[in-house]
Design an enzyme around this catalytic site. Structure first.
Site, short mmCIF file in Angstrom:
data_model
loop_
_atom_site.label_atom_id
_atom_site.label_comp_id
_atom_site.label_asym_id
_atom_site.label_seq_id
_atom_site.Cartn_x
_atom_site.Cartn_y
_atom_site.Cartn_z
N HIS A 78 0.78 -1.26 0.14
CA HIS A 78 0.22 0.05 -0.01
C HIS A 78 0.87 1.36 -0.04
O HIS A 78 1.93 1.42 0.49
CB HIS A 78 -0.89 -0.07 1.06
CG HIS A 78 -0.28 0.20 2.39
ND1 HIS A 78 0.06 1.38 3.17
CD2 HIS A 78 0.18 -1.04 3.48
CE1 HIS A 78 0.65 1.04 4.44
NE2 HIS A 78 0.72 -0.31 4.43
N ASP A 80 -0.45 4.41 0.74
CA ASP A 80 -0.79 5.48 1.68
C ASP A 80 -0.06 5.39 2.98
O ASP A 80 0.51 4.25 3.22
CB ASP A 80 -2.27 5.43 2.02
CG ASP A 80 -2.62 4.35 2.98
OD1 ASP A 80 -2.18 3.19 2.53
OD2 ASP A 80 -3.42 4.27 3.76
N ASP A 141 6.32 2.36 6.01
CA ASP A 141 5.21 1.55 5.83
C ASP A 141 4.02 2.26 5.02
O ASP A 141 3.50 3.21 5.43
CB ASP A 141 4.56 1.56 7.23
CG ASP A 141 3.36 0.65 7.31
OD1 ASP A 141 2.82 0.06 6.41
OD2 ASP A 141 2.85 0.87 8.27
N GLU A 175 -4.81 1.72 2.93
CA GLU A 175 -4.72 0.33 3.78
C GLU A 175 -4.78 0.76 5.36
O GLU A 175 -5.07 0.24 6.22
CB GLU A 175 -3.32 -0.35 3.63
CG GLU A 175 -3.24 -1.64 4.26
CD GLU A 175 -2.56 -1.46 5.73
OE1 GLU A 175 -2.53 -2.47 6.25
OE2 GLU A 175 -2.09 -0.48 6.07
N GLU A 176 -4.18 2.04 5.54
CA GLU A 176 -3.87 2.39 6.93
C GLU A 176 -5.13 2.67 7.82
O GLU A 176 -5.49 2.99 8.77
CB GLU A 176 -3.00 3.64 7.24
CG GLU A 176 -1.60 3.25 6.63
CD GLU A 176 -0.93 2.37 7.43
OE1 GLU A 176 -1.32 2.14 8.59
OE2 GLU A 176 0.35 2.06 7.33
N ASP A 198 4.52 -6.20 3.36
CA ASP A 198 4.10 -4.92 4.36
C ASP A 198 4.44 -5.25 5.87
O ASP A 198 4.03 -4.86 6.97
CB ASP A 198 2.54 -4.67 4.26
CG ASP A 198 2.07 -3.44 4.94
OD1 ASP A 198 2.82 -2.74 5.16
OD2 ASP A 198 0.90 -3.41 5.29
N HIS A 379 4.61 4.44 11.89
CA HIS A 379 3.40 5.25 12.43
C HIS A 379 4.00 6.57 13.26
O HIS A 379 3.09 7.01 14.05
CB HIS A 379 2.18 4.68 13.03
CG HIS A 379 1.34 3.65 12.11
ND1 HIS A 379 0.31 3.13 12.44
CD2 HIS A 379 1.94 3.32 10.74
CE1 HIS A 379 0.05 2.01 11.50
NE2 HIS A 379 0.73 2.26 10.46
ZN LIG Z 1 1.54 -1.20 6.21
#
Ligand SMILES: [Zn+2]
Length: 417
Positions: A78, A80, A141, A175-176, A198, A379
């Site tokens: 992903h 995003d 990520d 995805e997040e 991922d 994150h």
């Molecule tokens: Zn991820």
């Protein structure tokens, strides 16, 4: 030619933060910018069937280079980044030959990435690290996954002597915010199975995740002047507390690990007239997962009787453990395990305490274990990634393609439970 590092550094500087409050797909317009960059790059690389659909799902094909019948397989990531932390104006910094000490991310704000707090940094001593400037997340990520998959395709294109079947790749938005798989067109993707790239640290290989549900409880009371409340007042807060205190107090995220499940109350609001709680329920075991939901229902029923008041309970399943979809096709995990060993990466196989796009895709008909992309501390501002882990991820992807072509998947190791 673009190097892996150059690709990654370029992608992370394009803000692709997703937004849970948007109903659109993609949830933010800004995600189109990177989607279009990636589309152009795939076309320049010479990939076939490069398609960016109306919801910003990008797919492409690397055609088979052998005449053998080999099942088409896929790689997915992903692009995003998490709305939990800013993805605006990311300024990645490359640290050559990490010395094992503290890394000053931001002098002005005294933000330090230290092995004292993050001891796993020490395993990367001597390697090249990519870090943030302390004001944003990095976006490894999962832009690391994107860069690795594209670099692996480039490698296969420039090394035609490596046999491979048809390879399908897919890059998703959102995805997040839990929607990366929602509009993924599995039949059009054609792959027999796929891997999400991922995971976190080098070696991770995952095919078990939580069964997940969310619950919303609302209790209703009756407000009366406290001085005259005897036998009249019903306090919605008390009713809610009664329900929540019936949950096993040891089965919470902060006291569980491995395959232990939990209840997690993450929000409470309340007054005398009305109170509410939001919680999530997690368990790897399907039967225990169902029992957890039943237990909450029983507690609500008891409180309803005890207080003679209305209580609403909404429970909604979110995703399921992909293990039940992976075990029947376990050779797809065995191939990845073998590929890692072949390029000198010891596989770390462990259950995920969360979910992945792959778990949703597995239930949509595309079995989809997860392999490492190499980053750490997702994150947040301490996110970092060792370049050498990214290079190994590229090698693993290439090797999976090669091994799948050389040996029929059904001859690989099986596993029953
Ligand atoms: Zn991820």
């Amino acid at each position: 030619m673009n190097s892996l590092k150059e690709r990654f550094l370029r992608y992370v500087q394009i803000n692709t933060e997703s937004d849970p409050n948007s109903e659109n797909c993609p949830s933010t317009e800004r995600q189109w910018t990177l989607a279009n960059v990636l589309k152009k790059e795939l076309l320049e690389l010479g990939m076939d069937e490069v398609e960016l659909d109306d919801n910003a799902y990008l797919t492409a094909t690397l055609p088979s280079n052998t005449s053998n019948a080999i099942p088409p397989i896929g790689f997915i990531s992903h692009y995003d980044t998490s709305p939990d932390f800013s993805g605006e104006d990311v300024k990645p910094r490359v640290i050559e030959t990490y010395d094992g000490g503290d890394i000053l991310l931001n002098a002005e704000k005294s933000i330090v990435l230290s092995p004292e707090y993050f001891p796993e940094l020490l395993q990367y001593k001597g390697q090249t690290l990519i870090v943030t400037d302390g004001t944003t997340l990095l976006g490894a990520d999962d832009k690391a996954g994107v860069a690795e998959i594209i670099s692996a395709m480039e490698y296969l294109i420039t090394h035609p002597e490596i046999p491979h079947g048809e390879i399908r790749i897919g890059f998703t938005p959102d995805e997040e915010i839990g929607r990366g798989a929602h509009l993924f067109d599995v039949p059009a993707f054609r792959a027999k199975w796929a891997y999400t790239v991922d995971g976190s640290q080098i070696g991770e290989l995952e095919y078990e995740n939580f069964n997940a549900a969310k619950a919303h409880i609302r209790t209703f009371g009756k407000s009366v002047h406290p001085g005259y409340a005897k036998d009249k007042m019903i306090n919605a807060i008390t009713v809610l507390r009664e329900v929540l205190s019936g949950l096993p107090q040891e089965e919470v995220p902060e006291k569980t690990s491995g395959r232990q499940g939990f209840y997690h109350v993450h929000q409470i609001n309340g007054s005398i007239e009305e109170a509410s709680a939001q919680l999530i329920i997690r368990d790897h075991d399907k039967a225990d997962f169902e029992n957890r939901k039943a237990r909450l229902q029983a507690l609500v029923a008891e409180a309803r009787t005890q207080y003679g008041t209305e209580i609403e309970l909404d429970i909604a399943d979110q995703y399921y453990n992909m293990k039940e979809k992976i075990l029947p096709v376990f050779p797809i995990v065995a191939v990845a395990e073998e590929a890692m060993k072949a390029v000198g990466v010891p596989p770390i196989i462990k259950p995920i305490r969360g979910g992945t796009d792959g778990s949703q895709l597995s239930f949509m008909g595309l079995p989809c274990p997860n392999i490492f992309a190499g980053g750490h501390n997702f994150h947040g501002k301490y996110e970092y990634i060792p370049l050498q882990s990214m290079e190994k991820a590229v090698e693993v992807i290439v090797k999976i393609c090669e091994l799948t072509a050389k040996k029929p998947p059904e001859t690989w190791r099986q596993k029953k439970s």
